[in-house]
Design a protein around this motif. Structure first.
Motif, short mmCIF file in Angstrom:
data_model
loop_
_atom_site.label_atom_id
_atom_site.label_comp_id
_atom_site.label_asym_id
_atom_site.label_seq_id
_atom_site.Cartn_x
_atom_site.Cartn_y
_atom_site.Cartn_z
N THR A 16 0.71 -1.43 -0.03
CA THR A 16 -0.08 -0.04 0.06
C THR A 16 0.70 1.24 0.01
OG1 THR A 16 -0.07 -0.05 2.22
CG2 THR A 16 -1.90 -1.37 1.13
N PRO A 17 0.35 2.59 -0.59
CA PRO A 17 1.19 3.68 -0.27
C PRO A 17 1.58 4.00 1.04
CG PRO A 17 -0.89 3.81 -1.92
CD PRO A 17 -0.95 2.45 -1.43
N HIS A 18 2.92 4.54 1.19
CA HIS A 18 3.50 4.98 2.35
C HIS A 18 4.39 6.12 2.02
CE1 HIS A 18 5.58 1.67 0.80
NE2 HIS A 18 6.88 2.14 1.27
N HIS A 19 4.60 6.96 3.19
CA HIS A 19 5.54 8.02 2.93
C HIS A 19 6.92 7.47 3.45
CE1 HIS A 19 1.66 10.41 3.02
NE2 HIS A 19 2.54 11.32 2.24
N PHE A 20 8.10 8.41 2.96
CA PHE A 20 9.26 7.80 3.37
C PHE A 20 10.47 9.28 3.57
CE2 PHE A 20 9.57 7.34 -1.36
CZ PHE A 20 10.77 7.78 -1.77
N SER A 21 11.34 9.07 4.17
CA SER A 21 12.44 10.04 4.07
C SER A 21 13.68 9.45 3.53
CB SER A 21 12.48 10.75 5.50
OG SER A 21 12.89 9.78 6.39
N SER A 22 14.44 10.25 3.03
CA SER A 22 15.80 9.78 2.53
C SER A 22 16.96 10.59 2.56
CB SER A 22 15.62 9.38 1.05
OG SER A 22 14.90 10.57 0.27
N LYS A 23 18.07 10.31 2.18
CA LYS A 23 19.25 11.02 2.42
C LYS A 23 20.18 10.47 1.33
CE LYS A 23 19.82 11.72 7.38
NZ LYS A 23 20.60 11.65 8.64
N LEU A 24 20.79 11.66 0.66
CA LEU A 24 21.81 11.47 -0.45
C LEU A 24 23.00 12.00 -0.15
CD1 LEU A 24 22.19 10.11 -3.33
CD2 LEU A 24 21.70 12.48 -4.27
N MET A 25 24.11 11.14 -0.06
CA MET A 25 25.51 11.52 0.47
C MET A 25 25.44 12.35 1.80
SD MET A 25 27.18 10.36 -2.23
CE MET A 25 28.89 11.11 -1.96
N GLY A 26 24.57 11.74 2.52
CA GLY A 26 24.33 12.52 3.95
C GLY A 26 23.46 13.65 4.10
N THR A 27 23.11 14.34 3.03
CA THR A 27 22.11 15.38 2.73
C THR A 27 20.67 14.76 2.70
OG1 THR A 27 23.75 16.50 1.49
CG2 THR A 27 21.67 17.49 1.59
N ASP A 28 20.02 15.26 3.55
CA ASP A 28 18.48 15.25 3.64
C ASP A 28 17.69 15.55 2.54
OD1 ASP A 28 18.47 14.28 6.22
OD2 ASP A 28 18.24 16.19 7.21
N LEU A 29 16.85 14.59 1.81
CA LEU A 29 16.09 15.04 0.50
C LEU A 29 14.63 15.23 1.20
CD1 LEU A 29 17.40 12.22 -1.83
CD2 LEU A 29 18.10 14.48 -1.68
N PRO A 30 13.81 15.81 0.35
CA PRO A 30 12.58 16.24 0.63
C PRO A 30 11.71 14.93 0.99
CG PRO A 30 12.97 17.69 -1.23
CD PRO A 30 14.23 16.64 -1.10
#
Length: 323
Positions: A54-68
């Motif tokens: 089912t759909p769900h939200h997530f947070s992420s980081k690229l090279m240690g930098t937070d993404l939206p």
């Protein structure tokens, strides 16, 4: 590191299922062979299944930098595989395992590709497994060695090796227990040595405690004429390769599925399976194929979601029973 151990153990002990086909009555007791075969239903002779999340939200980081903040709008996965036995002798056996996965997911904003938010990936693995059966301290001992390759629809990517040694400590009508150790030959692995532990206990009321640490902990019970119901937690993983800027990266995700499983003997060696529950993802990373997973460049933190899985297997080499 603990999460990675959990992901790799099921692959280390995968070949043990095959001993149920390789031994004669005078070498390993039938009850021991049946116990080990039943611990590894993922090695059914032919299988296919489909998973929807089912759909769900997530947070992420690229090279240690937070993404939206982002949203997984859909996630589907199709798996299929075959396990073929070449030679079956009194003390050894040679087999192969062939597995394929197709994954498709849709996010609100781009994550792994710049051009669009629709992603679909192909992943496959092929392995040769050698099993040797003996005794140690007057108990059944199983030794295995496996060599495997994996890749995508574009290239073969990684070669892995694996050896295991295990011993059946107890095998009575009510309680069975196996312990062992597995060694990994894999440049992306964080841990070269892993433990193996399997335990099963049948209660007088018909319930069965089924433990394969750290792969699964389940309570099972036969229901109806040809069915079996299971409640508990199982672990799975999702992997695929990404090609970007002339470099190859691997995405590796660990999943913990907690819920209910119903299996039904459809007749003619066919078994149908339905699973549903809550999925948690304790680790999801992207790393350079030439590096270890601990040297990741991208990681994601997902909210819990619901999953549904339906599958069917065909076992021409085994008995027509639910696993």
């Amino acid at each position: 590191m603990k999460i990675l151990k959990k992901a790799l153990v099921p692959f280390a002990i995968l070949p043990l299922k095959n001993i149920s086909y390789a031994q004669k009555r005078d070498s390993i007791p039938i009850k021991v062979r049946a116990f080990i075969a039943d611990k590894f239903p993922q090695t059914r002779d032919l299988y296919a299944d489909f998973t929807q999340v089912t759909p769900h939200h997530f947070s992420s980081k690229l090279m240690g930098t937070d993404l939206p903040e982002n949203k997984m709008k859909s996630f589907q996965q199709l798996k299929a595989g075959a396990n073929i036995y070449f030679f079956k002798k009194k003390t050894w056996m040679l087999s192969t395992s062939l597995n394929y996965r197709y994954m498709a997911f849709n996010t609100e904003t781009p994550v792994l590709q710049e051009a669009n938010t629709k992603n679909d990936f192909h992943y496959h693995t092929e392995a040769i497994n050698f099993n040797y059966f003996s005794t140690l301290f007057k108990k059944t001992a199983i030794y295995t060695a496996s060599a495997s390759v994996d890749g995508s629809d574009q290239h073969f990517e990684r070669v892995r090796g694996m050896v295991t040694a295990s011993i059946v400590l107890k095998a009575t009508p009510k309680t069975k227990m196996l312990v062992g150790i597995a060694g990994m030959i894999d440049p992306s692995s964080q841990v070269p040595i892993l433990p193996i532990f399997t335990y099963e206990h049948k209660f007088n009321n018909g319930l069965v405690l089924d433990v394969l640490l750290p792969k699964k902990v389940l309570i099972r019970k036969d229901v109806f004429a040809n069915g079996r119901l299971s409640l508990g937690t199982e672990m799975d993983n999702t992997s695929f390769y990404i090609y970007r800027n002339r470099k190859t990266y691997e995405f590796r995700q660990i999943e913990i599925n907690s819920g209910v499983t119903y299996e039904h003997n459809l007749g003619g060696n066919f078994i149908g399976t339905f699973k549903t529950g809550i999925r948690n993802v304790p680790q999801a990373r992207v790393f350079d194929k030439e590096e270890s997973i601990k040297d990741y460049i991208f990681e994601a933190d997902y909210q819990s979601s619901f999953y549904v899985n339906v599958g069917i297997s065909y076992n021409p080499f085994g008995k027509p029973r639910a696993k």
